[in-house]
Structure formats: C-alpha cells, structure tokens
Design a protein around this motif. Structure first.
Motif, PDB file in Angstrom:
ATOM      1  N   THR A  49      -7.979   5.057  -7.724  1.00 16.48           N
ATOM      2  CA  THR A  49      -8.204   5.734  -9.015  1.00 16.48           C
ATOM      3  C   THR A  49      -9.240   4.984  -9.841  1.00 16.48           C
ATOM      4  OG1 THR A  49      -5.937   6.560  -8.984  1.00 16.48           O
ATOM      5  CG2 THR A  49      -7.083   6.587 -11.094  1.00 16.48           C
ATOM      6  N   LEU A  50      -9.113   3.657  -9.874  1.00 15.48           N
ATOM      7  CA  LEU A  50     -10.077   2.871 -10.630  1.00 15.48           C
ATOM      8  C   LEU A  50     -11.474   2.992 -10.040  1.00 15.48           C
ATOM      9  CD1 LEU A  50      -8.026  -0.384 -11.393  1.00 15.48           C
ATOM     10  CD2 LEU A  50      -8.541   1.528 -12.941  1.00 15.48           C
ATOM     11  N   ALA A  71      -5.502  14.060 -11.288  1.00 14.40           N
ATOM     12  CA  ALA A  71      -4.638  14.873 -10.422  1.00 14.40           C
ATOM     13  C   ALA A  71      -4.408  14.167  -9.086  1.00 14.40           C
ATOM     14  CB  ALA A  71      -5.262  16.247 -10.197  1.00 14.40           C
ATOM     15  N   ASP A  72      -5.481  13.569  -8.563  1.00 10.71           N
ATOM     16  CA  ASP A  72      -5.327  12.835  -7.313  1.00 10.71           C
ATOM     17  C   ASP A  72      -4.414  11.632  -7.499  1.00 10.71           C
ATOM     18  OD1 ASP A  72      -5.614  12.158  -4.721  1.00 10.71           O
ATOM     19  OD2 ASP A  72      -7.655  11.386  -4.886  1.00 10.71           O
ATOM     20  N   ALA A  73      -4.466  10.991  -8.654  1.00  9.60           N
ATOM     21  CA  ALA A  73      -3.588   9.853  -8.922  1.00  9.60           C
ATOM     22  C   ALA A  73      -2.124  10.285  -8.947  1.00  9.60           C
ATOM     23  CB  ALA A  73      -3.976   9.190 -10.239  1.00  9.60           C
ATOM     24  N   VAL A  74      -1.876  11.443  -9.584  1.00  9.74           N
ATOM     25  CA  VAL A  74      -0.494  11.953  -9.622  1.00  9.74           C
ATOM     26  C   VAL A  74       0.003  12.256  -8.207  1.00  9.74           C
ATOM     27  CG1 VAL A  74       0.969  13.847 -10.421  1.00  9.74           C
ATOM     28  CG2 VAL A  74      -0.734  12.837 -11.960  1.00  9.74           C
ATOM     29  N   ILE A  75      -0.872  12.855  -7.394  1.00 11.54           N
ATOM     30  CA  ILE A  75      -0.487  13.155  -6.009  1.00 11.54           C
ATOM     31  C   ILE A  75      -0.178  11.869  -5.242  1.00 11.54           C
ATOM     32  CG2 ILE A  75      -1.333  14.070  -3.826  1.00 11.54           C
ATOM     33  CD1 ILE A  75      -2.909  16.131  -5.393  1.00 11.54           C
ATOM     34  N   GLY A  76      -1.004  10.829  -5.464  1.00 10.93           N
ATOM     35  CA  GLY A  76      -0.764   9.564  -4.783  1.00 10.93           C
ATOM     36  C   GLY A  76       0.555   8.934  -5.163  1.00 10.93           C
ATOM     37  N   VAL A  77       0.898   8.971  -6.468  1.00 11.70           N
ATOM     38  CA  VAL A  77       2.177   8.410  -6.919  1.00 11.70           C
ATOM     39  C   VAL A  77       3.343   9.212  -6.338  1.00 11.70           C
ATOM     40  CG1 VAL A  77       3.645   7.976  -8.924  1.00 11.70           C
ATOM     41  CG2 VAL A  77       1.199   7.431  -9.015  1.00 11.70           C
ATOM     42  N   ALA A  78       3.199  10.546  -6.312  1.00  9.57           N
ATOM     43  CA  ALA A  78       4.273  11.385  -5.766  1.00  9.57           C
ATOM     44  C   ALA A  78       4.513  11.081  -4.287  1.00  9.57           C
ATOM     45  CB  ALA A  78       3.920  12.861  -5.962  1.00  9.57           C
ATOM     46  N   LEU A  79       3.437  10.884  -3.537  1.00 14.58           N
ATOM     47  CA  LEU A  79       3.608  10.564  -2.125  1.00 14.58           C
ATOM     48  C   LEU A  79       4.171   9.159  -1.927  1.00 14.58           C
ATOM     49  CD1 LEU A  79       0.563  12.139  -0.255  1.00 14.58           C
ATOM     50  CD2 LEU A  79       2.922  12.906  -0.370  1.00 14.58           C
ATOM     51  N   ALA A  80       3.822   8.242  -2.810  1.00  4.91           N
ATOM     52  CA  ALA A  80       4.401   6.898  -2.725  1.00  4.91           C
ATOM     53  C   ALA A  80       5.911   6.946  -2.922  1.00  4.91           C
ATOM     54  CB  ALA A  80       3.739   5.988  -3.763  1.00  4.91           C
ATOM     55  N   VAL A  95       4.326  17.479   7.719  1.00  3.47           N
ATOM     56  CA  VAL A  95       3.789  18.841   7.690  1.00  3.47           C
ATOM     57  C   VAL A  95       3.456  19.249   6.251  1.00  3.47           C
ATOM     58  CG1 VAL A  95       4.318  21.268   8.148  1.00  3.47           C
ATOM     59  CG2 VAL A  95       4.973  19.504   9.804  1.00  3.47           C
ATOM     60  N   ALA A  96       4.340  18.898   5.306  1.00  3.75           N
ATOM     61  CA  ALA A  96       4.123  19.296   3.911  1.00  3.75           C
ATOM     62  C   ALA A  96       2.915  18.594   3.300  1.00  3.75           C
ATOM     63  CB  ALA A  96       5.380  19.000   3.087  1.00  3.75           C
ATOM     64  N   THR A  97       2.664  17.362   3.705  1.00  3.36           N
ATOM     65  CA  THR A  97       1.560  16.598   3.099  1.00  3.36           C
ATOM     66  C   THR A  97       0.271  16.677   3.910  1.00  3.36           C
ATOM     67  OG1 THR A  97       2.303  14.600   4.243  1.00  3.36           O
ATOM     68  CG2 THR A  97       3.159  14.990   2.012  1.00  3.36           C
ATOM     69  N   LEU A  98       0.316  17.363   5.040  1.00  6.40           N
ATOM     70  CA  LEU A  98      -0.876  17.438   5.880  1.00  6.40           C
ATOM     71  C   LEU A  98      -2.075  18.050   5.154  1.00  6.40           C
ATOM     72  CD1 LEU A  98      -1.718  16.679   8.747  1.00  6.40           C
ATOM     73  CD2 LEU A  98      -1.148  18.999   9.462  1.00  6.40           C
ATOM     74  N   PRO A  99      -1.935  19.110   4.343  1.00  4.00           N
ATOM     75  CA  PRO A  99      -3.106  19.653   3.621  1.00  4.00           C
ATOM     76  C   PRO A  99      -3.707  18.659   2.635  1.00  4.00           C
ATOM     77  CG  PRO A  99      -1.335  21.269   3.712  1.00  4.00           C
ATOM     78  CD  PRO A  99      -0.751  19.972   4.175  1.00  4.00           C
ATOM     79  N   LEU A 100      -2.886  17.742   2.094  1.00  4.02           N
ATOM     80  CA  LEU A 100      -3.394  16.780   1.119  1.00  4.02           C
ATOM     81  C   LEU A 100      -4.378  15.812   1.738  1.00  4.02           C
ATOM     82  CD1 LEU A 100      -0.071  15.947  -0.785  1.00  4.02           C
ATOM     83  CD2 LEU A 100      -1.826  17.632  -1.374  1.00  4.02           C
ATOM     84  N   THR A 106      -6.143   8.983  -2.907  1.00  5.90           N
ATOM     85  CA  THR A 106      -5.096   8.045  -3.316  1.00  5.90           C
ATOM     86  C   THR A 106      -3.876   8.085  -2.403  1.00  5.90           C
ATOM     87  OG1 THR A 106      -4.162   9.713  -4.805  1.00  5.90           O
ATOM     88  CG2 THR A 106      -5.797   8.176  -5.735  1.00  5.90           C
ATOM     89  N   SER A 107      -3.728   9.133  -1.611  1.00  4.29           N
ATOM     90  CA  SER A 107      -2.547   9.268  -0.764  1.00  4.29           C
ATOM     91  C   SER A 107      -2.789   8.824   0.668  1.00  4.29           C
ATOM     92  CB  SER A 107      -2.057  10.721  -0.773  1.00  4.29           C
ATOM     93  OG  SER A 107      -3.089  11.578  -0.276  1.00  4.29           O
ATOM     94  N   VAL A 108      -3.916   8.140   0.927  1.00  4.18           N
ATOM     95  CA  VAL A 108      -4.241   7.766   2.298  1.00  4.18           C
ATOM     96  C   VAL A 108      -3.186   6.837   2.889  1.00  4.18           C
ATOM     97  CG1 VAL A 108      -5.875   6.466   3.706  1.00  4.18           C
ATOM     98  CG2 VAL A 108      -6.719   8.112   2.025  1.00  4.18           C
TER      99      VAL A 108
END
Length: 413
Positions: A49-50, A71-80, A95-100, A106-108
């Motif tokens: 994010t930084l 938005a990408d930061a929020v997605i990364g925190v949610a996946l964490a 399967v649910a996170t595959l499109p992300l 941030t979710s790598v």
C-alpha cells in the motif's frame, strides 16, 4: 486409513485441524505458524500500500482510479484475516479468492499461503486445477497491474515461476508428511504385531503347562480313586493296610489339590506367566517310578524296557513317551479295573522309539463306579505325538486287548 487418505483430511496430519471433529483444536505449532502467516500477510499489505501510494513513479501511475489503492488494502487485510480459516476450508478460500489474484497486489502473500495449503492438504488433481486457475489469473494481472520496469511477458514469467515454486514446495512437504505417516503407521503395526506374538506365545505356554498338569492331575486322581475303592471293598482289612492306604490317599489328595491350584493359576494368568520356575518335567527315566505308583495302588503292571542308549534320547521325546505311558495307565485304571497292564518300550537312535500299553478288555457290564473322564486324554496325546512327528494308534486289536501304541522319531546322533 491409508496415508494418502489421511492427507485428504488436514486434521489427521500433525499440526493440522480437522473440521469434522468438534473436539479438535489447534496445537501450539499451528498457532505459531498461523500467527506468522497472518503477520507476514499484514506486513505485505502495508508495504504494497505504501509503495502504491508513494509519489515516486510506481504502480500508482498505472492505476486507472485512485480509490483502487485503499480498496486493494482492504482486500489485503480481509484475506490476511481469512488465513485463520484456511485449515478448515482451503479449497473454498482458494476458489473464492482466485479472481482477486488477477489485480490485487496486497493479497499476494495471503493467496500464496492459501494456495500452499491446498497443495499440501488436498489431492494432486485438486492442486493442479487450482494451479491452472492461478496461472490464467496471473496473465490478467500483468495487464491490469503492469510493472513500470518490466514488460508483460517477463512479469508473467515471474508469476508463473513463483506459482510453480510454491507448487513444488507444497508437493515436497506433502510427500514428506506422507512418508512420515507411512513410517509411523508401519512402526505402530510392527509394535502391535510384536505384542500379539508375545500374547500368543504366552497363551501357548499357558496351554502347554495346563495340559501337562491335566495329565498329572488325572493320574493322581485315578490313584486316589483306586485306593479309596480298595478300602471300600475291604472294610475289614488290617489296621496297618488301612493306615497305609489312608496315607497314600492323603498324600495323593494333597498333591492333586496342589496340581489343581497350579492349573487354575496358569489359566487365570493374563499378564505374564508365573514367575516361579517350572518344575522339572518327567522323562523316560522316570517311568519306573510311575509304574511303581500304579503297582502300589494294586494295578498289575509289567514293564519291558528294551531301549538302547536311553541316555541319548532327546528330552522332548522322552517326555512325550512318559505322557503316553501315563495316559495308558490312567485309562486302564479308569476303564479296566483289575486287568493286567503291559508296558513295552523299544528303540534306538535312527530307528525311533516305540511305546505300547496293552491291557485286557473288561468283561461284563461297564463299571458304574468308574472314574469319570473328560475324554480329552487321548486327544491330547495324539496332538503331542503329531507335533513330535510320530504316529499313534489306539483301540481293540485282533486278540481283544485294548492297545495304545505310538512311534516317535529318534534321530541318530
């Protein structure tokens, strides 16, 4: 359950949680690994994010909308946070996170951890299917989030290389765990088989000792009954004879009671055999004593010993011959009272040992006061002879006598 089947259920692996069992809990190792994964995922969210929000030329220059960074930061925190549930639903999360994985930077780390969990805990076919989906999403990632320093194909190649590296690492971990489970299962099976062999050996030994004591007990009780019958038949016998017969009855009853206690003790033993040393087993050298006991009880017994080199006879063969003679004398006292008994032994090394007990068949009606028997004496003797590699015959012969004969192998020295 096989090792492959166990790997399909994470809870059955060391350090994994089984969702099908409510009582399953994370181990200390699980908490440590999950905490490290969570911290690493959050750390990458902050770094990515930084980097995206920095004023220097970066990914931010290629983002079509500024709101995509938060938005990408929020997605990364949610996946964490979702990493805490990866043990329970690894395939569902993948399967649910595959499109992300097609656009989220941030979710790598979180996506790689989830993907690694699928490879380790699920079948190879499932892992390859998720891998294929990830590779397709990776091709879109280079288009949606292009690297300012690398072209499309180098960026895509790096993504494929990282994906295949995680796949190889996960399959290695899976194979190692499968090997450990296989070795553990084999060790547990070997230990169980060893315990079973020990239990079987103890049971065989208890049965053997009980059989030995059964033969001795039947012999003593038949002597006891014979002496008691003599006292009943001659109540006016001299006092000395009565006292001598009573003494024999008392000693025989005491010995029979002692033998009975030992039999019961052996049959009741469950953990291990008796700690007391086993009494010396009789051999062919003890036959004169056995015959003398029967003669003292009033049985007419003729012993014909024509054995050559008796001192070279194997102890097991001599013990079997003793039990055969003992059973023959016991049967004669039970079923042919008053009949003369002939015991014959002959043999030599390399010729074998022949044992024969013969008595006249009783005349008239069966004796109603005969000593009851279980009918297993001859069965036990037949088993002994069979195990020794010999032959056994019993029954009435052409002259009308009852004949118990056996041949036992006697190898040459």
């Amino acid at each position: 359950m096989t090792s492959a089947a166990v790997l399909e259920h994470p809870g059955l692996l060391p350090g994994a949680l089984d969702p099908t069992r409510p009582h399953a809990r994370r181990t200390a190792r699980d908490w440590l690994v999950d905490s490290l994964c969570f911290v690493a995922a959050l750390g990458w969210v902050v770094v990515a994010t930084l980097d995206a929000a920095s004023p220097v030329p970066s990914y931010a220059e290629r983002l079509p909308y500024p709101w995509m960074i938060p938005a990408d930061a929020v997605i990364g925190v949610a996946l964490a946070v979702a990493l805490w549930f990866r043990r329970r639903w690894p395939v569902g999360l993948a399967v649910a996170t595959l499109p992300l994985s097609a656009f989220s930077m941030t979710s790598v780390v979180s996506l790689l951890v989830i993907y690694f969990t699928v490879v380790v805990h699920r079948r190879t076919a499932v892992a390859l299917a998720v891998t294929a989906g990830g590779l397709v999403a990776n091709m879109f990632f280079a288009l949606l989030r292009p690297d300012p320093d690398l072209a499309y194909w180098p960026t895509t190649t790096w993504g494929v290389a990282i994906t295949l590296l995680v796949l190889a690492w996960g399959m290695f971990v899976r194979a190692r765990r499968q090997l450990v489970l296989s070795l553990r299962e084999r060790a547990e099976r070997a230990e169980a088989e060893q315990q079973l062999r020990v239990a079987q050996a103890q049971q065989v030994e208890r049965t053997r000792i009980a059989r030995e004591m059964h033969d001795v007990l039947a012999h003593r009780i038949s002597l006891l009954s014979l002496h008691a019958g003599a006292l009943e038949f001659r109540p006016d016998a001299p006092a000395e004879e009565v006292a001598r017969a009573a003494g024999v009855i008392r000693s025989s009853a005491h010995a029979a009671l002692q033998d009975l206690r030992e039999v019961i003790g052996v049959l009741r033993a469950e953990g291990s055999l008796a700690t007391e040393p086993e009494r010396p087993q009789p051999t062919i050298a003890d036959l004169p004593t056995l015959v003398a006991e029967s003669r003292a009880a009033g049985v007419r017994v003729d012993l014909h010993d024509e054995v050559s080199a008796a001192d070279e006879l194997p102890a097991a063969t001599g013990r079997t011959a003793y039990r055969i003679v003992q059973e023959g004398l016991t049967n004669a006292r039970k079923h042919a009272r008053g009949a003369a008994v002939t015991v014959g032994l002959r043999g030599a090394p390399a010729e074998g040992l022949s044992v024969e007990i013969r008595n006249r068949w009783p005349v008239g009606e069966p004796d109603t006061d005969a000593i009851p028997g279980a009918g297993t004496g001859l069965i036990g003797i037949a088993e002994r002879v069979h195990l020794a590699g010999g032959r056994l015959e019993h029954g009435r012969d052409g002259s009308g006598d009852f004949r118990l004969a056996a041949w036992l192998p006697w190898p040459a020295t």
